[in-house]
Design an enzyme around this catalytic site. Structure first.
Site, PDB file in Angstrom:
ATOM      1  CG  ASN A  42      29.803 -44.929 -27.586  1.00 23.56           C
ATOM      2  OD1 ASN A  42      30.089 -43.728 -27.639  1.00 23.56           O
ATOM      3  ND2 ASN A  42      30.693 -45.880 -27.830  1.00 23.56           N
ATOM      4  CB  CYS A 139      38.584 -41.253 -32.367  1.00 21.43           C
ATOM      5  SG  CYS A 139      38.427 -40.766 -30.648  1.00 21.43           S
ATOM      6  CG  ASP A 328      35.184 -48.551 -28.266  1.00 23.18           C
ATOM      7  OD1 ASP A 328      35.607 -47.515 -28.769  1.00 23.18           O
ATOM      8  OD2 ASP A 328      34.174 -49.149 -28.700  1.00 23.18           O
TER       9      ASP A 328
HETATM   10  N1  EPU Z   1      31.278 -47.931 -41.568  1.00 27.08           N
HETATM   11  C1  EPU Z   1      31.191 -47.727 -42.933  1.00 27.08           C
HETATM   12  N2  EPU Z   1      30.250 -46.870 -43.413  1.00 27.08           N
HETATM   13  C2  EPU Z   1      29.374 -46.219 -42.585  1.00 27.08           C
HETATM   14  C3  EPU Z   1      29.448 -46.423 -41.192  1.00 27.08           C
HETATM   15  C4  EPU Z   1      30.424 -47.292 -40.714  1.00 27.08           C
HETATM   16  O1  EPU Z   1      31.986 -48.313 -43.703  1.00 27.08           O
HETATM   17  O2  EPU Z   1      28.525 -45.463 -43.085  1.00 27.08           O
HETATM   18  C5  EPU Z   1      32.317 -48.833 -41.039  1.00 27.08           C
HETATM   19  C6  EPU Z   1      33.346 -48.075 -40.213  1.00 27.08           C
HETATM   20  O3  EPU Z   1      34.311 -47.468 -41.017  1.00 27.08           O
HETATM   21  C7  EPU Z   1      33.916 -49.169 -39.329  1.00 27.08           C
HETATM   22  C8  EPU Z   1      32.690 -50.058 -39.073  1.00 27.08           C
HETATM   23  O4  EPU Z   1      31.747 -49.741 -40.086  1.00 27.08           O
HETATM   24  O5  EPU Z   1      34.880 -49.925 -40.033  1.00 27.08           O
HETATM   25  C9  EPU Z   1      32.047 -49.868 -37.716  1.00 27.08           C
HETATM   26  O6  EPU Z   1      31.644 -48.527 -37.512  1.00 27.08           O
HETATM   27  P1  EPU Z   1      30.347 -48.179 -36.637  1.00 27.08           P
HETATM   28  O7  EPU Z   1      29.402 -47.429 -37.494  1.00 27.08           O
HETATM   29  O8  EPU Z   1      29.862 -49.418 -35.973  1.00 27.08           O
HETATM   30  O9  EPU Z   1      30.948 -47.218 -35.536  1.00 27.08           O
HETATM   31  P2  EPU Z   1      30.432 -45.795 -35.076  1.00 27.08           P
HETATM   32  O10 EPU Z   1      28.962 -45.781 -34.917  1.00 27.08           O
HETATM   33  O11 EPU Z   1      31.071 -44.730 -35.892  1.00 27.08           O
HETATM   34  C10 EPU Z   1      30.448 -46.338 -32.513  1.00 27.08           C
HETATM   35  C11 EPU Z   1      31.108 -45.728 -31.314  1.00 27.08           C
HETATM   36  C12 EPU Z   1      32.586 -46.068 -31.318  1.00 27.08           C
HETATM   37  C13 EPU Z   1      32.739 -47.582 -31.295  1.00 27.08           C
HETATM   38  C14 EPU Z   1      31.996 -48.201 -32.488  1.00 27.08           C
HETATM   39  C15 EPU Z   1      32.011 -49.715 -32.477  1.00 27.08           C
HETATM   40  C16 EPU Z   1      29.797 -43.771 -30.894  1.00 27.08           C
HETATM   41  C17 EPU Z   1      29.715 -42.287 -30.878  1.00 27.08           C
HETATM   42  N3  EPU Z   1      30.929 -44.296 -31.325  1.00 27.08           N
HETATM   43  O12 EPU Z   1      31.093 -45.732 -33.646  1.00 27.08           O
HETATM   44  O13 EPU Z   1      33.109 -45.536 -30.113  1.00 27.08           O
HETATM   45  O14 EPU Z   1      34.092 -47.921 -31.366  1.00 27.08           O
HETATM   46  O15 EPU Z   1      30.615 -47.757 -32.492  1.00 27.08           O
HETATM   47  O16 EPU Z   1      31.392 -50.198 -31.330  1.00 27.08           O
HETATM   48  O17 EPU Z   1      28.856 -44.458 -30.492  1.00 27.08           O
HETATM   49  C18 EPU Z   1      34.726 -44.619 -28.723  1.00 27.08           C
HETATM   50  O18 EPU Z   1      33.854 -44.626 -27.845  1.00 27.08           O
HETATM   51  O19 EPU Z   1      35.946 -44.366 -28.499  1.00 27.08           O
HETATM   52  C19 EPU Z   1      34.348 -44.957 -30.084  1.00 27.08           C
HETATM   53  C20 EPU Z   1      35.132 -44.734 -31.145  1.00 27.08           C
END
Ligand code: EPU
Length: 456
Positions: A42, A139, A328
């Site tokens: 990440n 995912c 995670d």
């Molecule tokens: N959210 C919104 N709108 C948006 C963006 C996010 O409502 O525009 C919500 C999501 O639906 C969720 C929350 O905000 O309920 C958190 O999402 P976030 O944006 O923080 O997550 P992400 O950037 O999509 C990254 C990691 C994830 C990890 C999360 C939380 C990457 C590629 N992915 O996801 O990693 O779980 O942050 O730390 O960096 C994994 O490694 O298995 C994984 C899923």
């Protein structure tokens, strides 16, 4: 393991592991030995995108050989970035001097299941004035909307047009600094703002930012490139836009998600695993829960050793943004909690569909009840969000073999660990997904003494 693979730790780097999709796993044997973790998925994938912002070549070190990195590599190559393997294993050089626009179909073909294309927006808008985002994968752990990203890009002056192919974003007048207050400290939206604001005209103030260690490492990468970013109290980040950035040379922060996964594997299988490259600071919250659940760890200069410290004990955990307990981490922990004496509760507060994987654990003999709208509890630390769910795990329950299909990255890892903790021979299908985030997964299992065959 009886596949084509036979390795010792010293030859790990040179071995290619089979691209197995189906494993036959014979459980009941503790995982014991040493595994190394490299750079965090990440961070690495985002730092690779950041290379697009530089005028010169960037060098990234400790890059893991995982499929999410391959996806970003292909996406960069589709956009004309040369990605060259360095002499040292895990080092890549990224030369953005030939960057060009790509078509929806090309991006779509290379994006696979990744959500990373969305982070190309800011750098591509600065470079080419246009960015295209096809339908996004990732995912299946909830809706995973992109509204925070789009709202942020509009605040910078971008125009967002939706079509049947995907989203086209343009910035005919360039991008300017913005005041952005995120509704939730989203990791991806914070990265979006950082990757866009560094070259926008004027200053950007980001409120309610995510402050995960991987975000701090991305800030370090951008600062090396010449960006001016300051981190203020209360989740505020200030970014002063600059006209030009250069390439960086950076060793990625270690993968604390992989480290926590192996720690839980030691707990679940009653094993003893030394995770080379793991560091304490970024894992403080995990280590507290690990200890409360009956785990024992010892922090060394070059890694952390994990094993049971006695009988496993039930815990109450809420997933949260940093510095809380990561979403995670809950899946592999839940496998271990099936062996704890008593009732544990895990509240998932970050994603709305991240406990579905527990049904396969029940098939293996676990007693896990999922409350789809969460449960009231007096000892909560984080306030309730409308989307949360809770899992109540009652143990100890002996696990037995089953035929299960991997649903997502962390859930999939957990199925393998559950099968290794169970009596009998399990079949675990679709294990290729695990390669998205765990480098040399099968090789590491082999090193730790797991008994399995690649059967498909
Ligand atoms: N959210 C919104 N709108 C948006 C963006 C996010 O409502 O525009 C919500 C999501 O639906 C969720 C929350 O905000 O309920 C958190 O999402 P976030 O944006 O923080 O997550 P992400 O950037 O999509 C990254 C990691 C994830 C990890 C999360 C939380 C990457 C590629 N992915 O996801 O990693 O779980 O942050 O730390 O960096 C994994 O490694 O298995 C994984 C899923």
């Amino acid at each position: 393991m009886k596949s084509a693979l036979s390795v010792t730790p010293s030859t790990q780097a040179a071995e290619k592991e089979p691209a197995g999709e189906v494993l036959a796993i014979r459980g009941g044997r503790p995982l014991t030995g040493r595994v190394e973790v490299k750079g965090a998925k990440n961070l690495v994938t985002k730092a690779m995108v950041a290379a697009l912002l530089g005028e010169t070549t960037s060098t990234l070190r400790d890059v893991p050989d995982i499929s999410d990195v391959q996806v970003v590599r292909s996406l960069l190559e589709v956009h004309g970035v040369r990605v060259i393997d360095g002499d040292e294993e895990g080092t890549i050089h990224l030369d953005p001097s030939g960057a060009v626009s790509a078509h929806f179909e090309e991006i779509d073909a290379h994006a696979g299941a990744s959500r990373i294309p969305i982070l190309f927006c800011g750098p591509l808008l600065h470079l080419l004035g246009e960015a295209l985002i096809p339908d996004l994968g990732g995912c299946r752990i909830g809706d995973r909307p992109i509204n925070f990203h789009m709202d942020a890009l509009r605040a910078f002056g971008a125009i967002v047009d939706k079509s049947y192919e995907g989203i086209r974003i343009t910035a005919p007048d360039g991008l300017h600094g913005a005041n952005i207050d995120l509704p939730y400290p989203s990791v991806g939206a914070t990265e979006q703002v950082l990757l866009t604001a560094v070259k926008a005209r004027g200053t950007t103030e980001l409120r309610n930012a995510a402050i995960e260690p991987e975000i701090m490492d991305l800030i370090a990468v951008l600062q090396k490139m010449g960006a001016i970013i300051s981190y203020e109290p209360n989740r505020v980040i200030l970014i002063e836009g600059v006209d030009e950035l250069r390439g960086y040379d950076h060793r990625a922060i270690f993968d604390r998600n992989e480290a926590a996964s192996w720690a839980c594997a030691a707990l679940a299988t009653d094993g003893d695993i030394f995770v080379g490259g793991a560091k304490q600071q970024e894992m403080l919250t995990f280590l507290n829960v690990f200890r409360k659940a009956g785990g024992w760890f010892d922090v060394h200069e070059d890694g952390i050793q994990f094993r049971r410290g006695g009988p496993l004990k039930p815990v109450v955990v809420e997933t949260d943004v940093h510095p809380g307990f990561m979403t995670d981490w809950q899946q592999p922990l839940i496998v271990a909690l099936t062996q704890a004496e008593g009732r544990s509760t895990v509240h998932e507060t970050v994603y709305e569909n991240r406990l579905g994987f527990t049904s396969a654990l029940n098939q293996m003999g676990a007693d896990i009840v999922v409350h789809p709208h969460g449960i009231e509890a007096s000892d909560r630390r984080v306030p309730r969000r409308a989307l949360e769910q809770a899992a109540v795990i009652t143990g100890p329950t002996p696990l037995h073999s089953a035929d299960v299909e991997v649903p997502d990255l962390r859930g999939g890892y957990s199925y393998v660990i559950a099968a290794l903790a169970a009596q009998g021979e399990s079949t675990v299908r679709n294990v290729g997904i695990i390669r998205r985030g765990y480098e040399k997964f099968l090789t590491k299992l082999d090193t730790l003494g797991a008994d399995f065959d690649v059967i498909g």
